[in-house]
Design a protein around this motif. Structure first.
Motif, PDB file in Angstrom:
ATOM      1  N   ILE A   1       1.061  -1.659   0.438  1.00 23.58           N
ATOM      2  CA  ILE A   1       0.312  -0.179   0.403  1.00 23.58           C
ATOM      3  C   ILE A   1       0.911   1.242  -0.183  1.00 23.58           C
ATOM      4  CG2 ILE A   1      -1.566  -1.040   1.420  1.00 23.58           C
ATOM      5  CD1 ILE A   1      -0.840   0.628   3.621  1.00 23.58           C
ATOM      6  N   TYR A   2       0.317   2.183  -0.280  1.00 24.84           N
ATOM      7  CA  TYR A   2       0.408   4.009   0.230  1.00 24.84           C
ATOM      8  C   TYR A   2       0.142   4.759   0.378  1.00 24.84           C
ATOM      9  CZ  TYR A   2      -0.938   4.969  -4.942  1.00 24.84           C
ATOM     10  OH  TYR A   2      -1.571   5.633  -5.408  1.00 24.84           O
ATOM     11  N   THR A   3       0.216   5.286   1.152  1.00 28.10           N
ATOM     12  CA  THR A   3      -0.609   5.904   1.637  1.00 28.10           C
ATOM     13  C   THR A   3      -0.690   7.826   2.079  1.00 28.10           C
ATOM     14  OG1 THR A   3       1.077   6.291   3.551  1.00 28.10           O
ATOM     15  CG2 THR A   3      -0.661   4.868   4.031  1.00 28.10           C
ATOM     16  N   ALA A   4       0.270   7.992   0.813  1.00 24.79           N
ATOM     17  CA  ALA A   4       0.608   9.862  -0.088  1.00 24.79           C
ATOM     18  C   ALA A   4       0.025   9.672  -1.071  1.00 24.79           C
ATOM     19  CB  ALA A   4       1.601  10.425   0.888  1.00 24.79           C
TER      20      ALA A   4
ATOM     21  N   ILE B   1      -3.841  -9.437  13.938  1.00 23.65           N
ATOM     22  CA  ILE B   1      -3.135  -8.232  13.037  1.00 23.65           C
ATOM     23  C   ILE B   1      -2.311  -8.915  11.554  1.00 23.65           C
ATOM     24  CG2 ILE B   1      -0.943  -7.087  13.569  1.00 23.65           C
ATOM     25  CD1 ILE B   1      -1.988  -7.811  16.662  1.00 23.65           C
ATOM     26  N   LYS B   2      -2.464  -8.598  10.622  1.00 20.16           N
ATOM     27  CA  LYS B   2      -2.080  -8.389   9.505  1.00 20.16           C
ATOM     28  C   LYS B   2      -1.115  -7.757   9.381  1.00 20.16           C
ATOM     29  CE  LYS B   2      -4.776 -11.979   8.680  1.00 20.16           C
ATOM     30  NZ  LYS B   2      -3.976 -13.360   8.693  1.00 20.16           N
ATOM     31  N   LEU B   3      -0.133  -7.851   8.190  1.00 28.82           N
ATOM     32  CA  LEU B   3       1.205  -7.204   7.659  1.00 28.82           C
ATOM     33  C   LEU B   3       0.472  -6.835   6.490  1.00 28.82           C
ATOM     34  CD1 LEU B   3       4.350  -6.058   7.065  1.00 28.82           C
ATOM     35  CD2 LEU B   3       4.532  -8.101   6.633  1.00 28.82           C
ATOM     36  N   LEU B   4       0.217  -5.393   6.097  1.00 30.81           N
ATOM     37  CA  LEU B   4      -0.244  -5.130   5.077  1.00 30.81           C
ATOM     38  C   LEU B   4       0.857  -3.855   4.712  1.00 30.81           C
ATOM     39  CD1 LEU B   4      -3.485  -4.043   5.279  1.00 30.81           C
ATOM     40  CD2 LEU B   4      -2.464  -5.536   3.602  1.00 30.81           C
ATOM     41  N   ALA B   5       2.559  -4.075   4.083  1.00 30.58           N
ATOM     42  CA  ALA B   5       3.242  -3.205   4.017  1.00 30.58           C
ATOM     43  C   ALA B   5       3.592  -1.869   3.205  1.00 30.58           C
ATOM     44  CB  ALA B   5       4.632  -4.025   3.432  1.00 30.58           C
TER      45      ALA B   5
END
Length: 277
Positions: free
Chosen positions: A80-83, A165-169
């Motif tokens: 994912i990307y958050t910006a 709890i999952k890893l979303l890098a």
């Protein structure tokens, strides 16, 4: 002695000193000009490769994500990307990484071209094998990360997941990790080349390397802990190969010392034979 006579005696000395200083400054200025030219050429090559690699950021991304896919198969990779601008700058980072990786042999050639004029012809021939070994060891370090360290590290991180709890890098953080490890391992794998070159100019010896083995182990562990993520897989993955490369360096330096001893012995025998005849 009058002041005028003293001035006459000192004047030629001052002129000679100025000539010597001018003569010593001229070669230094030439070296600086040559260094500037090579730096400009290197930057232009990297810039050109960066522009080309930017259009191939997608394939480079697929190549770097493949170890992640192999680590968690058959699960799909989710990044994912958050910006809004984050992925664009990630593509620029990928392009720069590709430019440095592809342009590394050219950069090594420029370094050799700058150093070579100051070497004798025999020393230039002796330097060529190291010029060839540099990109080979760099690629070996990159392959170590790509096929072993990175998949093991990602598998280790994913094994810590829980049902809640999952890893979303983040794409920038994963690619930053991958590129940092590849560059770091590629540089660290230059250890045998550097130590062997130092042995060629008598700055290190096999005896000093053997004596400093315990200090080298501590230094390798500290360096690995500083440059890798805080997980045991990455740190062991860098520390163990570096120690093996250190032992390889000792063996290589020993071979150089034996070859040098044989050459000196042969020259000594030749001199004795000439003297006897």
């Amino acid at each position: 002695m009058t002041m005028a006579e003293q001035t006459k005696l000192e004047a030629p000395k001052t002129a000679e000193t100025e000539d010597e200083l001018a003569g010593s400054e001229a070669p230094l200025l030439d070296h600086l000009i040559e260094l500037r030219k090579r730096l400009i050429r290197s930057l232009l090559v990297i810039l050109g490769l960066l522009i080309v690699c930017f259009f191939f950021a997608g394939p480079i991304f697929d190549v770097l994500v493949q170890p992640y896919r192999n680590a968690i198969y058959p699960q799909p990779v989710e990044l994912i990307y958050t910006a809004p601008q984050e992925f664009f700058f990630t593509q620029l980072s990928l392009a720069l990484f590709g430019a440095v990786f592809i342009g590394f042999p050219y950069l090594a050639t420029e370094v050799y071209g700058f150093v070579a004029p100051g070497l004798y012809k025999k020393e230039r021939r002796a330097f060529i094998p190291y010029l060839i070994a540099t990109p080979i060891f760099f690629i070996l370090g990159a392959c170590m990360v790509y096929f072993a360290v990175l998949p093991l590290a990602m598998h280790f991180f994913h094994a810590m997941e829980t049902p809640e709890i999952k890893l979303l890098a983040k794409v920038s953080e994963y690619l930053g990790l991958a590129m940092t490890l590849i560059i770091a391992f590629g540089i660290c794998f230059q250890l045998p080349v550097i130590l062997t070159l130092l042995a060629q100019i008598d700055l290190v010896s096999s005896a000093s390397l053997k004596k400093g083995r315990k200090y080298a182990i501590v230094g390798i562990l500290i360096f690995a802990a500083f440059i890798t993520p805080p997980d045991p897989i990455s740190q062991i993955g860098l520390s163990l190969p570096m120690y093996l490369l250190y032992e390889l360096s000792i063996w290589s330096v020993t071979l150089i010392e034996r070859r040098r001893a044989k050459t000196l012995a042969a020259e000594g025998t030749s001199d004795d034979g000439t003297a006897a005849s």
